[in-house]
Scaffold this motif. Structure first.
Motif: not given
Ligand code: SF4
Length: 149
Positions: A53-55, A58-70
């Protein structure tokens, strides 16, 4: 669910800034795997609720996608993490070595990369690759976005 690395990446999902989590415990053990440290479930460290949740915050207004490798081998937990990401407005993607992905997981994904790593065929940037990158809603194959013109 343990993760080995967290990175912010620009290339894995075209047009998106992705928060990328590499999940430990990959059962596929592809020949020539670039990340054998992901084979053991016990490697890395637990992806704890507060860390995640912290990550995301923190990146909410910068990053646009959450990616899981596996992580598809921890289906329920992965679905929870994808739901949490979407709740905060992130798009979602899964990179897996499987050919087919469980429909319950697909319901929480915008994009999916499927297919084992086969060195002779190369990755998504190769025209000979066995791997596929698709938009889940439309089923559209988007490999061409990874290949140099
Ligand atoms: S799916 Fe990826 S992490 Fe798993 S063995 Fe194959 S190349 Fe390695």
């Amino acid at each position: 669910m343990n993760y080995f690395e967290f990175d912010v990446t620009l290339q894995e999902v075209p047009g998106e800034i992705s928060l990328c989590f590499s999940i430990c415990g990959c059962p596929l053990k592809c020949d020539g795997c670039h990340s054998p440290f992901l084979f053991k479930k016990e490697n890395g460290k637990e992806l704890k609720e507060d860390t995640y949740q912290t990550i995301l915050s923190r990146y909410r207004n910068y990053a646009t996608c959450v990616l899981f490798m596996g992580g598809e081998w921890e289906k329920d937990e992965l679905i929870l993490r994808l739901q949490q990401a979407r709740c905060l407005g992130y798009k979602t993607c899964l990179y897996t070595g499987l050919e087919n992905v469980d429909i319950q997981l697909l319901n929480h994904l915008n994009w999916v990369k499927t297919g084992k790593w086969i060195p002779a065929k190369g990755g998504l940037d190769s025209v000979h690759t066995n791997q596929e990158f698709r938009e889940v809603d439309t089923g559209k194959k988007m490999n061409s976005l990874f290949q140099k013109k």
